[in-house]
Design a protein around this motif. Structure first.
Motif, short mmCIF file in Angstrom:
data_model
loop_
_atom_site.label_atom_id
_atom_site.label_comp_id
_atom_site.label_asym_id
_atom_site.label_seq_id
_atom_site.Cartn_x
_atom_site.Cartn_y
_atom_site.Cartn_z
N ASN A 1 47.83 60.57 48.41
CA ASN A 1 46.58 60.48 47.68
C ASN A 1 45.82 59.34 48.34
O ASN A 1 46.44 58.35 48.73
CB ASN A 1 46.79 60.20 46.20
CG ASN A 1 45.54 60.42 45.35
OD1 ASN A 1 44.43 60.25 45.84
ND2 ASN A 1 45.73 60.81 44.11
N GLN A 2 44.52 59.46 48.48
CA GLN A 2 43.80 58.38 49.13
C GLN A 2 43.56 57.19 48.19
O GLN A 2 43.15 56.12 48.63
CB GLN A 2 42.47 58.86 49.70
CG GLN A 2 41.45 59.30 48.66
CD GLN A 2 40.06 59.45 49.26
OE1 GLN A 2 39.71 58.78 50.22
NE2 GLN A 2 39.27 60.35 48.70
N LYS A 3 43.83 57.36 46.91
CA LYS A 3 43.64 56.29 45.93
C LYS A 3 44.89 55.42 45.88
O LYS A 3 45.98 55.91 45.61
CB LYS A 3 43.36 56.88 44.55
CG LYS A 3 43.23 55.85 43.43
CD LYS A 3 41.97 55.02 43.58
CE LYS A 3 41.72 54.15 42.35
NZ LYS A 3 42.79 53.16 42.10
N GLY A 4 44.74 54.13 46.14
CA GLY A 4 45.86 53.21 46.04
C GLY A 4 46.26 52.97 44.60
O GLY A 4 45.49 53.18 43.67
N GLY A 5 47.50 52.55 44.40
CA GLY A 5 47.95 52.21 43.07
C GLY A 5 48.39 53.37 42.20
O GLY A 5 48.64 53.20 41.00
N MET B 1 60.33 64.09 54.15
CA MET B 1 59.29 63.61 53.25
C MET B 1 58.48 62.54 53.95
O MET B 1 59.04 61.67 54.63
CB MET B 1 59.92 63.04 51.98
CG MET B 1 60.72 64.05 51.19
SD MET B 1 61.66 63.26 49.83
CE MET B 1 60.40 62.26 49.07
N ILE B 2 57.16 62.59 53.79
CA ILE B 2 56.29 61.61 54.42
C ILE B 2 55.45 60.92 53.35
O ILE B 2 54.66 61.57 52.66
CB ILE B 2 55.36 62.25 55.47
CG1 ILE B 2 56.19 62.95 56.55
CG2 ILE B 2 54.45 61.20 56.09
CD1 ILE B 2 55.36 63.65 57.61
N ASP B 3 55.65 59.61 53.21
CA ASP B 3 54.82 58.80 52.32
C ASP B 3 53.59 58.38 53.11
O ASP B 3 53.66 57.53 54.01
CB ASP B 3 55.61 57.57 51.85
CG ASP B 3 54.83 56.73 50.85
OD1 ASP B 3 53.90 57.27 50.21
OD2 ASP B 3 55.13 55.53 50.73
N LEU B 4 52.45 59.00 52.80
CA LEU B 4 51.24 58.82 53.60
C LEU B 4 50.50 57.53 53.26
O LEU B 4 50.60 57.03 52.14
CB LEU B 4 50.28 60.00 53.36
CG LEU B 4 50.73 61.36 53.89
CD1 LEU B 4 49.76 62.43 53.42
CD2 LEU B 4 50.81 61.36 55.42
N PRO B 5 49.71 57.01 54.21
CA PRO B 5 48.82 55.90 53.87
C PRO B 5 47.70 56.39 52.96
O PRO B 5 47.32 57.56 52.99
CB PRO B 5 48.28 55.46 55.23
CG PRO B 5 48.40 56.67 56.11
CD PRO B 5 49.61 57.41 55.62
N GLY B 6 47.16 55.50 52.15
CA GLY B 6 46.11 55.88 51.21
C GLY B 6 44.75 55.91 51.87
O GLY B 6 43.92 55.03 51.64
#
Length: 214
Positions: free
Chosen positions: A7-11, A86-91
């Motif tokens: 998701n592009q939203k942090g947090g 699984m890839i944890d993407l940057p926001g």
């Protein structure tokens, strides 16, 4: 199989969801998993290295990487189709390095929270991904849900997001989630996450079955 957590939203709790899902897939479903940490903070990779010093053999590998590394990683991923990557993407969305990752993904797990900024970012993220990869299944996870969220807000957000993908059960905002590691999911949160990740696992199994027929 290539699973994105983004998701592009942090947090919104991407990294925690990634850890919880990796723990679930390896410890409950006994799947072979590799977790690629592409988030800027690389908190998962840091937890992994710290836990390796204190614990026994890790249940899955964690690879710290950047978007630019993906073309090389992709060739290795394709050599092991039975493995869940699984890839944890940057926001973010403003990097061309996301294009090959989006294009080769098999499933998107998209955590979000019930606030205006998170909703707008979540919708934009899903729409951009769908333009690049039109057939990808998306599962939206309402995460870190606070007790004071208005019911009307939930209904409207769920209605809009359901047009883009499937909605999972909610995950409440609890302090226990801060204790998740690459070796352990705290016992009190397990009953909360099982309904969510059972739905995710059903989607994974369906994609694997479709790939086998292709």
């Amino acid at each position: 199989m290539n699973i994105l957590i983004g998701n592009q939203k942090g947090g919104c709790g991407k990294s925690t969801i990634a850890l919880l899902l990796a723990n679930y897939l390896t410890m409950v479903k006994h799947q072979k998993v590799t977790l690629i940490d592409m988030d800027y903070q690389q908190s998962i990779a840091q937890k992994f290295e710290k836990a390796k010093v204190l614990e026994n053999k890790p249940p899955y590998d964690v690879v710290a990487a950047q978007l630019a590394h993906y073309p090389v990683l992709q060739s290795a991923i394709m050599q092991s189709p039975e493995e869940l990557v699984m890839i944890d993407l940057p926001g973010k969305l403003d990097d061309d390095g996301l294009l090959p990752i989006f294009g080769s993904a098999d499933l998107l797990i998209c955590p979000f929270s019930y606030d205006e900024f998170s909703f707008d970012s979540t919708v934009l993220f899903a729409i951009v991904l769908r333009k690049i990869n039109p057939d990808i299944p998306i599962i939206f996870i309402p995460n870190r849900v606070k007790a004071n969220v208005r019911y009307e807000t939930m209904q409207e957000v769920n209605k809009q997001l359901s047009k883009l993908g499937a909605m999972s059960a909610m995950i409440p905002d609890r302090i226990d989630f801060q204790r998740v590691t690459t070796f352990m999911t705290p016992l009190p949160v397990i009953p909360i996450i099982i309904p969510v990740f059972d739905q995710v696992y059903a989607a994974i199994s369906e994609r694997i079955a479709l790939s086998a027929k292709a």
